[in-house]
Motif scaffolding. Sequence first.
Motif, PDB file in Angstrom:
ATOM      1  N   ASP A   3     -32.833  63.151  46.240  1.00 19.18           N
ATOM      2  CA  ASP A   3     -34.279  62.671  45.042  1.00 19.18           C
ATOM      3  C   ASP A   3     -33.895  63.348  43.900  1.00 19.18           C
ATOM      4  N   ILE A  13     -41.893  56.610  43.402  1.00 21.88           N
ATOM      5  CA  ILE A  13     -40.472  56.126  43.897  1.00 21.88           C
ATOM      6  C   ILE A  13     -40.468  55.223  44.220  1.00 21.88           C
ATOM      7  N   VAL A  15     -36.523  53.686  45.015  1.00 26.25           N
ATOM      8  CA  VAL A  15     -35.625  53.816  46.339  1.00 26.25           C
ATOM      9  C   VAL A  15     -34.160  53.046  45.787  1.00 26.25           C
ATOM     10  N   ARG A  56     -34.548  57.604  44.507  1.00 23.97           N
ATOM     11  CA  ARG A  56     -34.352  58.619  46.143  1.00 23.97           C
ATOM     12  C   ARG A  56     -33.209  57.518  46.075  1.00 23.97           C
ATOM     13  N   GLU A  98     -46.724  59.108  51.189  1.00 17.16           N
ATOM     14  CA  GLU A  98     -46.003  58.454  51.354  1.00 17.16           C
ATOM     15  C   GLU A  98     -45.196  57.287  50.661  1.00 17.16           C
ATOM     16  N   HIS A 102     -44.204  54.786  47.364  1.00 11.13           N
ATOM     17  CA  HIS A 102     -42.896  54.287  47.128  1.00 11.13           C
ATOM     18  C   HIS A 102     -42.994  52.561  46.555  1.00 11.13           C
ATOM     19  N   SER A 105     -37.672  49.292  45.522  1.00  9.69           N
ATOM     20  CA  SER A 105     -36.383  49.208  45.780  1.00  9.69           C
ATOM     21  C   SER A 105     -35.635  48.335  45.265  1.00  9.69           C
ATOM     22  N   LEU A 157     -37.284  47.703  53.740  1.00 14.57           N
ATOM     23  CA  LEU A 157     -38.159  47.918  53.107  1.00 14.57           C
ATOM     24  C   LEU A 157     -39.201  47.275  52.761  1.00 14.57           C
ATOM     25  N   ILE A 162     -42.327  47.538  50.385  1.00 11.10           N
ATOM     26  CA  ILE A 162     -42.203  48.456  49.386  1.00 11.10           C
ATOM     27  C   ILE A 162     -41.057  46.808  48.682  1.00 11.10           C
TER      28      ILE A 162
END
Length: 193
Positions: A3, A13, A15, A56, A98, A102, A105, A157, A162
């Motif tokens: 991270d 977040i 990714v 991340r 969590e 996200h 991505s 994802l 996401i």
Amino acid sequence: IGDLVGTEEPDDIVVVCAHYDSSFGISGASDNAAGTAVMMELARVLAKKPSRRTIRFIGFAAEETRLQGSKFYGWDLEQKAEKEKARKRFDPKYDRTELEKHVFSFNIDVQGAVLGQHGFSYIGVDDIAASVRVLALEAGTPASINKGSAPMDGTALAAVGIPALQFARGGGTGGYMHTSYDDIRYLSAAALA
């Protein structure tokens, strides 16, 4: 997983991922040692610059065997979300799981093809395509962009909510993936850059 914690919105977040496995018995230079190398270079460069959101970096395994690594990551986020929501102090008006943290991505797959072209696919809002088109124009690099899934880690994802953008360089020697010619001799340093 590594991270780079965001400075303004660290709970959001993004990714950035690639897979480091290949087809059995194949060196996998373009699919996907090169994609993993691009991800690691992004991590090195971005570590020197503050990011608004947390980035991340994830090197997934088992992409070539039906996205098992990224599917497990998504499944694990879903399991944790159920547990988080079941806590007495969890308030959906103020708290996020969590998984809900996200926000995006970016998956890097199949890179370095000689005489290839950049291609993107996305799952999510159409603003993703508009942003890619603007960035490609600014970079002076032509790129195609299509809405829809491709059998890549970002698809797994997206399946858990996401939004995903997937980047690959196809055509040319990119057609050698999953063959014994998927070798560093058939990659281009300029294409990787």
